[in-house]
Scaffold this active site. Structure first.
Site, PDB file in Angstrom:
ATOM      1  N   LYS A   1      -8.150   5.308  24.810  1.00  0.00           N
ATOM      2  CA  LYS A   1      -8.879   5.998  25.837  1.00  0.00           C
ATOM      3  C   LYS A   1      -8.544   5.515  27.366  1.00  0.00           C
ATOM      4  O   LYS A   1      -8.137   6.385  28.199  1.00  0.00           O
ATOM      5  CB  LYS A   1     -10.095   5.541  25.589  1.00  0.00           C
TER       6      LYS A   1
ATOM      7  N   GLN B   1     -17.997   0.745  23.021  1.00  0.00           N
ATOM      8  CA  GLN B   1     -17.124   1.179  21.843  1.00  0.00           C
ATOM      9  C   GLN B   1     -18.177   0.404  20.459  1.00  0.00           C
ATOM     10  O   GLN B   1     -18.555  -0.488  20.540  1.00  0.00           O
ATOM     11  CB  GLN B   1     -15.963   0.433  21.791  1.00  0.00           C
TER      12      GLN B   1
ATOM     13  N   ASP C   1     -20.247   9.583  26.359  1.00  0.00           N
ATOM     14  CA  ASP C   1     -20.182   9.578  24.864  1.00  0.00           C
ATOM     15  C   ASP C   1     -21.473  10.517  24.270  1.00  0.00           C
ATOM     16  O   ASP C   1     -21.001  10.858  23.003  1.00  0.00           O
ATOM     17  CB  ASP C   1     -20.421   8.204  24.162  1.00  0.00           C
TER      18      ASP C   1
HETATM   19  N1  GUN Z   1     -16.434   4.080  17.310  1.00  0.00           N
HETATM   20  C1  GUN Z   1     -15.987   5.255  16.621  1.00  0.00           C
HETATM   21  N2  GUN Z   1     -15.878   6.458  17.258  1.00  0.00           N
HETATM   22  C2  GUN Z   1     -16.501   6.219  18.428  1.00  0.00           C
HETATM   23  C3  GUN Z   1     -17.067   7.297  19.426  1.00  0.00           C
HETATM   24  O1  GUN Z   1     -16.895   8.332  19.529  1.00  0.00           O
HETATM   25  N3  GUN Z   1     -17.613   6.336  20.388  1.00  0.00           N
HETATM   26  C4  GUN Z   1     -17.860   5.045  20.438  1.00  0.00           C
HETATM   27  N4  GUN Z   1     -18.564   4.662  21.635  1.00  0.00           N
HETATM   28  N5  GUN Z   1     -17.583   4.323  19.541  1.00  0.00           N
HETATM   29  C5  GUN Z   1     -17.083   4.787  18.656  1.00  0.00           C
END
Ligand code: GUN
Length: 292
Positions: free
Chosen positions: A54, A98, A121
């Site tokens: 990311k 995350q 998100d």
């Molecule tokens: N863990 C797996 N996919 C995601 C996501 O799209 N966002 C977040 N914050 N954690 C994740």
């Protein structure tokens, strides 16, 4: 497209197009700071790789990123303090915590501290509520990435039947809402691992979004010839990482299919960065696009 095979919905390619567009937009605006903050708690290896990707793609899009890393023993109140500080910092436009958090930490109490305009998100209760109510807000990145793939590869949605397999907050539930939105106009069915006759239900569909987390659940006999099949699953098996779709057999029947890897995963990142730019716009840190 090969003669007998399906169109490959290439998420890496579309992600690159979106990242290049974001870079061009930010560069044309004189490179004002657009900042994504990521928070990683604990040492889960896949999570570490996702977060690093990311940040790498944010840099390619001419965005800044800030990263906070906390060890697995960090207390609930310390994690909450970090997120509250980012929420209050005007230099930070988007916040991503995350998931999953290490055992013992309550993710809901952490996510609730992210204000809707910084919730890139789209996973907080307030953002989800806005999505349900049809109000403006950030939409969860994975289901949004699925919609972008359908658009980009010309998969018609209006008047079509869609089956979403999996009812998670991260993917399945918001996916159903997006497919049923006015203007998209598909008729979605929310199926899951306990749906009776899942194969027959899927065979009715023009679009299948497989997000159950069950390795190779969707085989060719689930798929109506010509249907679009999108794989959001990820399972770690003895054969390595596999999706919910049995790609080899399905691609012989489907009209369009995502590869795994290289399908929906890269699109999650592309949509996160698009949400981050729109977060900066909502906060007055980036000029609003003038539509032609
Ligand atoms: N863990 C797996 N996919 C995601 C996501 O799209 N966002 C977040 N914050 N954690 C994740």
């Amino acid at each position: 497209m090969s003669e007998a095979g399906a169109v490959l919905m290439d998420g890496n390619r579309l992600r690159d197009e979106i990242v290049n567009e974001l870079n061009a937009q930010i560069t044309a605006a004189g490179r004002p700071a657009v900042c994504l903050a990521t928070v990683l708690v604990g040492d889960d290896k896949p999570s570490r790789i996702y977060v690093a990707n990311k940040q790498r793609k944010a840099a390619e899009a001419a965005m800044e990123s800030r990263h906070v890393e906390l060890d697995a023993e960090t207390s609930q109140s310390e994690v909450q303090q970090v997120v509250a500080d980012l929420a209050a910092d005007p230099a930070v436009h988007g916040i991503l915590v995350q998931l999953p958090l290490p055992e013992g930490l309550n993710p809901d109490a952490v996510l609730e501290l992210i204000p809707p305009e910084k919730d890139v998100d789209g996973l907080t209760p307030r953002s989800m509520g806005r999505l349900v109510r049809g109000q403006q807000g950030h939409v969860p990145c994975t289901p949004l990435g699925v919609m972008r793939l359908l658009e980009r590869y010309g998969v018609a949605t209006a008047g079509k039947r869609a089956v979403v397999i999996g009812r998670s907050t991260l993917v399945g539930l918001p996916q159903v809402l997006l497919l049923g939105r006015k203007g998209v106009d598909a008729t979605p069915t929310l199926a899951h691992s306990r749906t009776p006759e899942l194969r027959e239900v899927c065979r009715q569909a023009d679009i299948i979004v497989a997000a159950a987390g069950i390795a190779r659940l969707v085989t060719a006999d689930f798929v109506q010839p010509g249907a679009a099949v999108i794989d959001v699953g990820i399972s770690r098996t003895a054969d390595g990482i596999v999706g919910d779709v049995d790609f080899e057999t399905v691609q012989q029947v489907a009209g369009a299919v995502t590869p795994m890897p290289g399908g929906t995963g890269p699109m999650t990142i592309a949509c996160l960065l698009q949400n981050t730019l729109s977060a900066a716009q909502m906060q007055g840190a980036f000029p609003l696009a003038v539509s032609a």
